[in-house]
Design an enzyme around this catalytic site. Structure first.
Site, short mmCIF file in Angstrom:
data_model
loop_
_atom_site.label_atom_id
_atom_site.label_comp_id
_atom_site.label_asym_id
_atom_site.label_seq_id
_atom_site.Cartn_x
_atom_site.Cartn_y
_atom_site.Cartn_z
N TYR A 24 1.78 43.88 16.23
CA TYR A 24 3.17 43.75 16.67
C TYR A 24 3.73 42.39 16.26
CZ TYR A 24 7.04 43.04 19.93
OH TYR A 24 8.26 42.75 20.48
N GLU A 46 11.18 46.30 27.51
CA GLU A 46 11.17 44.97 28.12
C GLU A 46 11.39 45.09 29.63
OE1 GLU A 46 10.25 42.27 26.86
OE2 GLU A 46 10.45 42.50 24.69
N TRP A 54 2.81 42.34 28.16
CA TRP A 54 3.35 43.08 27.02
C TRP A 54 2.27 43.95 26.38
CZ3 TRP A 54 7.67 44.94 25.64
CH2 TRP A 54 7.91 45.36 24.32
#
Length: 202
Positions: A24, A46, A54
């Site tokens: 990512y 988010e 995350w």
């Protein structure tokens, strides 16, 4: 004949440690996004991340795409109570009632923004005057959790009926979609992203 190989270790931002994080970081984080569907996807993810890591969201991302109709904004805006309950029963996503219902109401708010402003892209990127802002942090400790700009974005989104869009979430979103380049200066992606667009260096 002996061949000597010199191995140069790639320098990345310190938060990219796990395999999914590295992929990512190297391919998406900080790359300017102007597609409404993908912008909406990041807003949902988010918001889902709030209070979690995350990495947890990345592990569930593909399943999110599957059960949320590839983040088709119009389809999600039409979800009814039965669909919401089905999502809440799905262990492949973060089963937080407030977050799931926020994704649906945020889709409806996005349609409203598209009708009034032409696109979600135009509405969101106005906060950085359409141009990615480049920071020059030397360590992760210098990177802020929120800024005056993320405060402004949060207030504007809340005014339009969005949920789970506090200033900290908005700043993480801005980092993700390339509104700011927050790769530390020693990270190889900091320079790579600079070569990909005309940025305002701050």
């Amino acid at each position: 004949m002996l061949l000597e190989f010199v191995v140069t270790e790639v320098c990345r931002c310190g938060w990219a440690k796990r395999a999914l994080d590295v992929i990512y970081h190297d391919t998406e984080w900080g790359v300017p996004v102007h597609d409404d569907r993908l912008l909406f996807e990041f807003l949902v993810l988010e918001g889902a991340q709030a209070g979690l890591s995350w990495s947890t969201v990345l592990k569930k991302r593909e399943h999110y795409r599957k059960v949320f109709d590839q983040f088709d904004i119009a389809k999600i805006a039409a979800y009814d109570a039965d669909k919401a309950e089905a999502l809440l029963a799905d262990p492949g996503i973060i089963r937080n009632r407030l977050k799931v219902h926020a994704a649906i109401s945020n889709a409806r708010a996005t349609l409203d923004i598209q009708a009034k402003h032409g696109s979600l892209d135009a509405f969101l990127w106005q906060f950085v005057q359409g141009t990615p802002q480049v920071n020059r942090w030397r360590s992760l400790a210098e990177v802020p959790a929120q800024t005056e700009v993320s405060d402004q974005m949060s207030k504007a989104l809340l005014k339009h009926g969005f949920k789970f869009v506090g200033s900290t979430i908005c700043y993480a979103f801005m980092q993700a979609v390339g509104m700011v380049n927050d790769h530390v200066v020693d990270c190889f992606r900091h320079v790579e992203l600079l070569s990909g667009a005309s940025y305002v260096v701050k």
